[in-house]
Design a protein around this motif. Structure first.
Motif, PDB file in Angstrom:
ATOM      1  N   GLU A  35      10.482 -13.249  -7.761  1.00 28.20           N
ATOM      2  CA  GLU A  35      11.524 -13.809  -6.909  1.00 28.20           C
ATOM      3  C   GLU A  35      12.842 -13.085  -7.150  1.00 28.20           C
ATOM      4  O   GLU A  35      13.227 -12.822  -8.286  1.00 28.20           O
ATOM      5  N   GLY A  36      13.509 -12.721  -6.061  1.00 31.20           N
ATOM      6  CA  GLY A  36      14.788 -12.022  -6.144  1.00 31.20           C
ATOM      7  C   GLY A  36      14.678 -10.510  -6.212  1.00 31.20           C
ATOM      8  O   GLY A  36      15.682  -9.813  -6.055  1.00 31.20           O
ATOM      9  N   ALA A  37      13.493  -9.987  -6.440  1.00 32.79           N
ATOM     10  CA  ALA A  37      13.310  -8.529  -6.518  1.00 32.79           C
ATOM     11  C   ALA A  37      13.552  -7.909  -5.141  1.00 32.79           C
ATOM     12  O   ALA A  37      13.360  -8.543  -4.101  1.00 32.79           O
ATOM     13  N   GLN A  38      13.967  -6.665  -5.166  1.00 35.24           N
ATOM     14  CA  GLN A  38      14.274  -5.937  -3.934  1.00 35.24           C
ATOM     15  C   GLN A  38      13.369  -4.716  -3.805  1.00 35.24           C
ATOM     16  O   GLN A  38      13.139  -4.017  -4.786  1.00 35.24           O
ATOM     17  N   GLY A  39      12.885  -4.492  -2.612  1.00 31.85           N
ATOM     18  CA  GLY A  39      12.277  -3.212  -2.268  1.00 31.85           C
ATOM     19  C   GLY A  39      13.405  -2.385  -1.666  1.00 31.85           C
ATOM     20  O   GLY A  39      13.886  -2.698  -0.570  1.00 31.85           O
ATOM     21  N   LYS A  40      13.898  -1.389  -2.384  1.00 30.83           N
ATOM     22  CA  LYS A  40      15.073  -0.625  -1.957  1.00 30.83           C
ATOM     23  C   LYS A  40      14.883  -0.029  -0.564  1.00 30.83           C
ATOM     24  O   LYS A  40      13.780   0.409  -0.214  1.00 30.83           O
ATOM     25  N   ARG A  41      15.989   0.012   0.194  1.00 32.20           N
ATOM     26  CA  ARG A  41      15.952   0.643   1.528  1.00 32.20           C
ATOM     27  C   ARG A  41      15.578   2.122   1.377  1.00 32.20           C
ATOM     28  O   ARG A  41      16.112   2.825   0.526  1.00 32.20           O
ATOM     29  N   HIS A  42      14.655   2.547   2.218  1.00 35.37           N
ATOM     30  CA  HIS A  42      14.191   3.930   2.181  1.00 35.37           C
ATOM     31  C   HIS A  42      13.475   4.233   3.498  1.00 35.37           C
ATOM     32  O   HIS A  42      13.280   3.352   4.327  1.00 35.37           O
ATOM     33  N   ASN A  43      13.086   5.465   3.655  1.00 38.28           N
ATOM     34  CA  ASN A  43      12.202   5.830   4.767  1.00 38.28           C
ATOM     35  C   ASN A  43      11.257   6.923   4.295  1.00 38.28           C
ATOM     36  O   ASN A  43      11.431   7.495   3.224  1.00 38.28           O
ATOM     37  N   HIS A  44      10.231   7.157   5.079  1.00 39.88           N
ATOM     38  CA  HIS A  44       9.239   8.186   4.760  1.00 39.88           C
ATOM     39  C   HIS A  44       8.525   8.575   6.050  1.00 39.88           C
ATOM     40  O   HIS A  44       8.562   7.830   7.036  1.00 39.88           O
ATOM     41  N   PHE A  57       9.300 -13.164   2.163  1.00 42.68           N
ATOM     42  CA  PHE A  57      10.120 -11.961   2.103  1.00 42.68           C
ATOM     43  C   PHE A  57      11.066 -11.887   3.291  1.00 42.68           C
ATOM     44  O   PHE A  57      10.739 -12.347   4.381  1.00 42.68           O
ATOM     45  N   ARG A  58      12.222 -11.291   3.057  1.00 41.22           N
ATOM     46  CA  ARG A  58      13.136 -10.936   4.140  1.00 41.22           C
ATOM     47  C   ARG A  58      13.081  -9.417   4.255  1.00 41.22           C
ATOM     48  O   ARG A  58      13.370  -8.701   3.292  1.00 41.22           O
ATOM     49  N   PHE A  59      12.693  -8.930   5.421  1.00 46.09           N
ATOM     50  CA  PHE A  59      12.593  -7.491   5.670  1.00 46.09           C
ATOM     51  C   PHE A  59      13.696  -7.047   6.608  1.00 46.09           C
ATOM     52  O   PHE A  59      14.156  -7.813   7.459  1.00 46.09           O
ATOM     53  N   GLU A  60      14.082  -5.805   6.436  1.00 52.25           N
ATOM     54  CA  GLU A  60      14.976  -5.169   7.386  1.00 52.25           C
ATOM     55  C   GLU A  60      14.349  -3.835   7.768  1.00 52.25           C
ATOM     56  O   GLU A  60      13.941  -3.045   6.900  1.00 52.25           O
ATOM     57  N   ILE A  61      14.200  -3.612   9.069  1.00 49.13           N
ATOM     58  CA  ILE A  61      13.669  -2.346   9.577  1.00 49.13           C
ATOM     59  C   ILE A  61      14.637  -1.848  10.646  1.00 49.13           C
ATOM     60  O   ILE A  61      14.848  -2.519  11.658  1.00 49.13           O
ATOM     61  N   ASP A  62      15.242  -0.691  10.396  1.00 48.56           N
ATOM     62  CA  ASP A  62      16.197  -0.088  11.329  1.00 48.56           C
ATOM     63  C   ASP A  62      17.204  -1.094  11.864  1.00 48.56           C
ATOM     64  O   ASP A  62      17.460  -1.176  13.062  1.00 48.56           O
ATOM     65  N   GLY A  63      17.774  -1.913  10.966  1.00 51.43           N
ATOM     66  CA  GLY A  63      18.829  -2.846  11.333  1.00 51.43           C
ATOM     67  C   GLY A  63      18.363  -4.206  11.817  1.00 51.43           C
ATOM     68  O   GLY A  63      19.163  -5.112  11.975  1.00 51.43           O
ATOM     69  N   GLU A  64      17.070  -4.387  12.048  1.00 50.06           N
ATOM     70  CA  GLU A  64      16.525  -5.688  12.462  1.00 50.06           C
ATOM     71  C   GLU A  64      16.034  -6.432  11.225  1.00 50.06           C
ATOM     72  O   GLU A  64      15.253  -5.901  10.442  1.00 50.06           O
ATOM     73  N   THR A  65      16.490  -7.681  11.043  1.00 46.32           N
ATOM     74  CA  THR A  65      16.119  -8.485   9.883  1.00 46.32           C
ATOM     75  C   THR A  65      15.242  -9.651  10.318  1.00 46.32           C
ATOM     76  O   THR A  65      15.503 -10.276  11.348  1.00 46.32           O
ATOM     77  N   PHE A  74       2.898  -6.504  10.022  1.00 48.38           N
ATOM     78  CA  PHE A  74       3.692  -5.725  10.965  1.00 48.38           C
ATOM     79  C   PHE A  74       3.535  -4.245  10.624  1.00 48.38           C
ATOM     80  O   PHE A  74       3.001  -3.899   9.564  1.00 48.38           O
ATOM     81  N   VAL A  75       4.015  -3.383  11.523  1.00 54.15           N
ATOM     82  CA  VAL A  75       3.939  -1.934  11.331  1.00 54.15           C
ATOM     83  C   VAL A  75       5.355  -1.378  11.255  1.00 54.15           C
ATOM     84  O   VAL A  75       6.237  -1.778  12.030  1.00 54.15           O
ATOM     85  N   LEU A  79       9.568   7.288   9.573  1.00 63.10           N
ATOM     86  CA  LEU A  79      10.992   7.566   9.378  1.00 63.10           C
ATOM     87  C   LEU A  79      11.926   6.375   9.580  1.00 63.10           C
ATOM     88  O   LEU A  79      13.143   6.517   9.454  1.00 63.10           O
ATOM     89  N   ALA A  80      11.413   5.178   9.875  1.00 60.54           N
ATOM     90  CA  ALA A  80      12.274   3.996  10.025  1.00 60.54           C
ATOM     91  C   ALA A  80      12.839   3.594   8.665  1.00 60.54           C
ATOM     92  O   ALA A  80      12.102   3.511   7.680  1.00 60.54           O
ATOM     93  N   MET A  81      14.142   3.332   8.600  1.00 61.96           N
ATOM     94  CA  MET A  81      14.762   2.835   7.366  1.00 61.96           C
ATOM     95  C   MET A  81      14.322   1.387   7.177  1.00 61.96           C
ATOM     96  O   MET A  81      14.404   0.587   8.115  1.00 61.96           O
ATOM     97  N   HIS A  82      13.848   1.070   5.976  1.00 61.34           N
ATOM     98  CA  HIS A  82      13.367  -0.290   5.728  1.00 61.34           C
ATOM     99  C   HIS A  82      13.503  -0.666   4.261  1.00 61.34           C
ATOM    100  O   HIS A  82      13.596   0.193   3.394  1.00 61.34           O
TER     101      HIS A  82
END
Length: 104
Positions: A35-44, A57-65, A74-75, A79-82
């Motif tokens: 709980e509280g851990a973060q998956g750092k924003r990145h892309n690949h 989880f709360r996700f952010e993909i290319d500015g959408e949360t 989800f997919v 190269l999407a920042m997430h």
């Protein structure tokens, strides 16, 4: 067929990663979050599919949360920042195509 076993390794603080299976074309990886851990924003360049086995989880993909929980999937396009934040301890199962060689 040769079955390989991969160890769980630290990914980010409070996050462990374990490769479950892999081939050059496809890779399945488990991420376990405290709980509280973060998956750092990145892309690949890989296309990624994420399935929530447990937790919240709360996700952010290319500015959408958005928030997700058990059974959601989800997919993430190439190269999407997430990134994500773990709201309740849990496990994500991610599939990548092609394989993430940096995880081996």
């Amino acid at each position: 067929m040769v079955v390989k076993s991969f160890p769980a390794v630290p990914a980010d603080p409070g996050v462990t990663r374990q490769v479950l299976s892999e081939s050059p074309e496809l890779m399945v990886v488990s991420f376990t979050f405290e709980e509280g851990a973060q998956g750092k924003r990145h892309n690949h360049p890989h296309v990624q599919s994420t399935y929530v086995e447990s937790g919240r989880f709360r996700f952010e993909i290319d500015g959408e949360t958005f928030e997700i929980g058990p059974g959601d999937s989800f997919v993430i396009p190439s190269l999407a920042m997430h990134g994500c934040a773990c709201l309740k301890p849990g496990r994500l199962i991610d599939t990548f195509t092609p394989r993430r060689d940096d995880f081996l």
